[in-house]
Motif scaffolding. Structure first.
Motif, PDB file in Angstrom:
ATOM      1  N   ILE A  88       8.410   0.105  -8.454  1.00 24.96           N
ATOM      2  CA  ILE A  88       7.420  -0.930  -9.120  1.00 24.96           C
ATOM      3  C   ILE A  88       8.244  -1.167 -10.368  1.00 24.96           C
ATOM      4  N   GLU A  89       8.746  -2.340 -10.650  1.00 25.76           N
ATOM      5  CA  GLU A  89       9.232  -2.959 -11.563  1.00 25.76           C
ATOM      6  C   GLU A  89       8.413  -3.824 -12.523  1.00 25.76           C
ATOM      7  N   CYS A  90       8.508  -3.925 -13.700  1.00 29.84           N
ATOM      8  CA  CYS A  90       7.726  -4.846 -14.693  1.00 29.84           C
ATOM      9  C   CYS A  90       8.471  -6.130 -14.708  1.00 29.84           C
ATOM     10  N   GLY A  91       7.705  -7.050 -14.439  1.00 27.55           N
ATOM     11  CA  GLY A  91       8.245  -8.607 -14.283  1.00 27.55           C
ATOM     12  C   GLY A  91       8.169  -9.042 -15.601  1.00 27.55           C
ATOM     13  N   ILE A  92       7.387  -8.669 -16.710  1.00 30.35           N
ATOM     14  CA  ILE A  92       7.187  -9.020 -17.759  1.00 30.35           C
ATOM     15  C   ILE A  92       7.427  -8.105 -18.960  1.00 30.35           C
ATOM     16  N   VAL A 145       8.603   1.364 -13.689  1.00 30.13           N
ATOM     17  CA  VAL A 145       7.533   1.599 -14.310  1.00 30.13           C
ATOM     18  C   VAL A 145       6.741   2.614 -13.481  1.00 30.13           C
ATOM     19  N   LEU A 146       6.929   2.687 -12.327  1.00 29.32           N
ATOM     20  CA  LEU A 146       6.088   3.696 -11.214  1.00 29.32           C
ATOM     21  C   LEU A 146       7.040   3.508  -9.773  1.00 29.32           C
ATOM     22  N   MET A 147       6.809   4.734  -9.315  1.00 34.50           N
ATOM     23  CA  MET A 147       7.206   4.874  -7.875  1.00 34.50           C
ATOM     24  C   MET A 147       6.245   5.135  -7.014  1.00 34.50           C
ATOM     25  N   LEU A 148       6.100   4.307  -5.910  1.00 29.44           N
ATOM     26  CA  LEU A 148       5.044   4.298  -4.882  1.00 29.44           C
ATOM     27  C   LEU A 148       5.777   5.034  -3.560  1.00 29.44           C
ATOM     28  N   ALA A 174       0.700  -1.316  -0.070  1.00 28.94           N
ATOM     29  CA  ALA A 174      -0.084  -0.117  -0.098  1.00 28.94           C
ATOM     30  C   ALA A 174       0.838   1.214   0.005  1.00 28.94           C
ATOM     31  N   GLY A 175       0.476   2.348  -0.780  1.00 28.97           N
ATOM     32  CA  GLY A 175       1.171   3.454  -0.941  1.00 28.97           C
ATOM     33  C   GLY A 175       0.337   4.601  -1.665  1.00 28.97           C
ATOM     34  N   THR A 176       1.287   5.753  -1.862  1.00 31.26           N
ATOM     35  CA  THR A 176       0.798   6.641  -2.672  1.00 31.26           C
ATOM     36  C   THR A 176       1.635   6.629  -4.101  1.00 31.26           C
ATOM     37  N   VAL A 177       1.071   6.792  -5.106  1.00 32.33           N
ATOM     38  CA  VAL A 177       1.759   7.032  -6.480  1.00 32.33           C
ATOM     39  C   VAL A 177       2.516   8.386  -6.386  1.00 32.33           C
TER      40      VAL A 177
END
Length: 70
Positions: free
Chosen positions: A41-45, A29-32, A9-12
């Motif tokens: 947050i890394e893409c696993g695929i 792809v994203l930072m929380l 859980a967190g804020t984008v």
């Protein structure tokens, strides 16, 4: 359909991928932000971003779908 989900859980804080972007496994792809820590947050695929389900400032829960890949 492939999905990238929140690991906690967190804020984008930031979004690094947009619809139409090609993403690779291991790409951030994203930072929380959670408990004053930045969580990448890394893409696993590999795939093409079909939809980004969140905006900067949104609060997400663990398991929420952040990005959908085609």
């Amino acid at each position: 359909m492939k999905e990238i989900t929140a690991s906690m859980a967190g804020t984008v804080l930031n979004i690094f991928a947009q619809a139409g972007d090609q993403v690779n496994s291991g790409q951030e792809v994203l930072m929380l932000e959670s408990m004053k820590m930045e969580i990448p947050i890394e893409c696993g695929i590999e795939g093409v971003v079909q939809k980004v389900n969140v905006s900067i400032g949104d609060f997400v829960n663990e398991g929420d779908v952040l990005i959908v890949l085609a």
